[in-house]
Write a protein that holds these residues in place. Sequence first.
Motif, PDB file in Angstrom:
ATOM      1  N   MET A 109       0.852  -1.180   0.000  1.00 36.88           N
ATOM      2  CA  MET A 109       0.000   0.000   0.000  1.00 36.88           C
ATOM      3  C   MET A 109       0.888   1.230   0.000  1.00 36.88           C
ATOM      4  O   MET A 109       2.041   1.170   0.447  1.00 36.88           O
ATOM      5  CB  MET A 109      -0.964  -0.028   1.180  1.00 36.88           C
ATOM      6  N   ASN A 110       0.327   2.375  -0.464  1.00 31.83           N
ATOM      7  CA  ASN A 110       1.121   3.608  -0.475  1.00 31.83           C
ATOM      8  C   ASN A 110       0.921   4.387   0.830  1.00 31.83           C
ATOM      9  O   ASN A 110       0.124   3.996   1.685  1.00 31.83           O
ATOM     10  CB  ASN A 110       0.806   4.458  -1.710  1.00 31.83           C
ATOM     11  N   ALA A 111       1.642   5.480   0.962  1.00 31.91           N
ATOM     12  CA  ALA A 111       1.619   6.246   2.210  1.00 31.91           C
ATOM     13  C   ALA A 111       0.245   6.853   2.484  1.00 31.91           C
ATOM     14  O   ALA A 111      -0.197   6.902   3.641  1.00 31.91           O
ATOM     15  CB  ALA A 111       2.689   7.335   2.172  1.00 31.91           C
ATOM     16  N   LYS A 112      -0.441   7.309   1.451  1.00 30.28           N
ATOM     17  CA  LYS A 112      -1.776   7.891   1.658  1.00 30.28           C
ATOM     18  C   LYS A 112      -2.768   6.842   2.134  1.00 30.28           C
ATOM     19  O   LYS A 112      -3.583   7.101   3.013  1.00 30.28           O
ATOM     20  CB  LYS A 112      -2.269   8.568   0.376  1.00 30.28           C
ATOM     21  N   GLU A 113      -2.691   5.663   1.560  1.00 35.42           N
ATOM     22  CA  GLU A 113      -3.566   4.577   1.991  1.00 35.42           C
ATOM     23  C   GLU A 113      -3.265   4.173   3.432  1.00 35.42           C
ATOM     24  O   GLU A 113      -4.183   3.920   4.223  1.00 35.42           O
ATOM     25  CB  GLU A 113      -3.408   3.370   1.062  1.00 35.42           C
ATOM     26  N   ALA A 114      -2.003   4.139   3.779  1.00 33.26           N
ATOM     27  CA  ALA A 114      -1.607   3.800   5.156  1.00 33.26           C
ATOM     28  C   ALA A 114      -2.143   4.848   6.130  1.00 33.26           C
ATOM     29  O   ALA A 114      -2.640   4.507   7.205  1.00 33.26           O
ATOM     30  CB  ALA A 114      -0.087   3.705   5.254  1.00 33.26           C
ATOM     31  N   ALA A 115      -2.050   6.115   5.743  1.00 32.28           N
ATOM     32  CA  ALA A 115      -2.543   7.191   6.609  1.00 32.28           C
ATOM     33  C   ALA A 115      -4.048   7.055   6.812  1.00 32.28           C
ATOM     34  O   ALA A 115      -4.545   7.193   7.937  1.00 32.28           O
ATOM     35  CB  ALA A 115      -2.199   8.555   5.999  1.00 32.28           C
ATOM     36  N   LEU A 116      -4.786   6.783   5.749  1.00 28.90           N
ATOM     37  CA  LEU A 116      -6.241   6.605   5.863  1.00 28.90           C
ATOM     38  C   LEU A 116      -6.575   5.409   6.752  1.00 28.90           C
ATOM     39  O   LEU A 116      -7.478   5.483   7.583  1.00 28.90           O
ATOM     40  CB  LEU A 116      -6.866   6.414   4.480  1.00 28.90           C
ATOM     41  N   LEU A 117      -5.851   4.337   6.569  1.00 28.85           N
ATOM     42  CA  LEU A 117      -6.106   3.123   7.341  1.00 28.85           C
ATOM     43  C   LEU A 117      -5.880   3.354   8.838  1.00 28.85           C
ATOM     44  O   LEU A 117      -6.663   2.908   9.670  1.00 28.85           O
ATOM     45  CB  LEU A 117      -5.200   1.986   6.847  1.00 28.85           C
ATOM     46  N   LEU A 118      -4.827   4.105   9.162  1.00 36.75           N
ATOM     47  CA  LEU A 118      -4.502   4.338  10.569  1.00 36.75           C
ATOM     48  C   LEU A 118      -5.205   5.559  11.149  1.00 36.75           C
ATOM     49  O   LEU A 118      -5.147   5.797  12.351  1.00 36.75           O
ATOM     50  CB  LEU A 118      -2.983   4.491  10.743  1.00 36.75           C
TER      51      LEU A 118
END
Length: 109
Positions: free
Chosen positions: A1-10
């Motif tokens: 996953m990319n950084a934006k997806e990781a941020a949304l997930l967390l």
Amino acid sequence: MNAKEAALLLGVHYKTILNMINDGRLAASKNDSGDWVISESDLAAREQEIGDKEFATIYTHMAVQIIEKGHNQAIQAAREELIDVARATIKVKENRNELNQQVIRRMQL
């Protein structure tokens, strides 16, 4: 996953993820297009740490706001009290001056 997806997930800001990557707290690599790629296992390992820090940050920020509000209220109350004292002092002085002038006028008669 990319950084934006990781941020949304967390549930954190995108820049939080980038900061963690840049300072080595979160393992990531760049793909051919230059985007950060984060493995789900690396993200899961940091999820609790991020949650705890975000929780502490939010509550610290809230505590600072409460303290500032209390201080601002105390400052405003002190300011209002000082203004009231100054007004009362001026009235007493004006009354005293008026009384003195009346005494002087009577003594001149």
